[in-house]
Scaffold this motif. Sequence first.
Motif: not given
Length: 322
Positions: A159, A198, A220
């Motif tokens: 992320d 993410g 994502a």
Amino acid sequence: MLRHYLDFERPLMELEREYEELSRFASPSDPKVQKRLERLRRKLERVMRDIYSNLNPWQKTQLSRHIDRPHALDFINLIFEDFIELHGDRRFGDDPAIVAGLARLQGRTCVVIGQQKGGHIHELSRRNFGMPHPDGYRKALRVMELGARFKKPIITFVDTPGAYPGVGAEERGQAEAIAVNLREMSLMPVPIISVIIGEGGSGGALAIAVADRILMLEHAIFSVISPEGCAAILWRTREKAPEAAEALRLTAQDLKELGVIDEIVPEPLGGAHRDHALAASILKEAILRHLRELTELDGEELLRRRYQKYRNMGVFLEGSED
């Protein structure tokens, strides 16, 4: 109700506010109020399904960056037990943008690595918005090597907008740190599972994502460059970011079709930011399933399949002889 709404989530704001206020003051014994609550609930669900099942790549990009979205430490704390964080790269310092340590997953000891953005302004600043320095990648590698030495599976949570491009990071060997991670992860004879939770931005994401199985949450993104960066290069303006997002094929659905990732992990209706616990529960089941399959293979077979996995990526067109 959410704390923050993206532009395309605005139609939900008034409905959720009305539902929350009515729920707070409604009498459970009043059938009219309960019927109204049920109608509101069904309408909310219908509007949510309509919004989140028709997101374009730019909206998915915005959703992957949602401030309320669960971050690496949220998933680690919800999925694993007895997480013990290890600090420092034994060369320069400790980079808070990467968390690394040991944890248990249903009794099995695992190495856990994650890029941590933070959920509020002070943590975002301390964690450098999830953009690691080379010290962070070297810390991650140090802990992964510990796992390889003691034959423990490695699970990473990606992320990040990308590796930090600052002067200090470059002086300390950012590119070299990423390159070494790519090489060493490709050679570790233990199961490696990477989850894009993410943003998966550029080499900064790939540095902890060379894995036997790459999983990706439904909303994502995973790309060689951010849409804004791509737009700045191609069109000389960030305003073209939505067009760049379309062209980059960065969504989970695109990447599954292209064979880059192995599985799309569904998110709760409305996105993982609406229900952290449920999102973690769904992801935990997927991780366990893949871990069971990978632990049946010996180190030599893992490496053979990992090599073949990356050799098979991409589509190549041979030029005509004339």
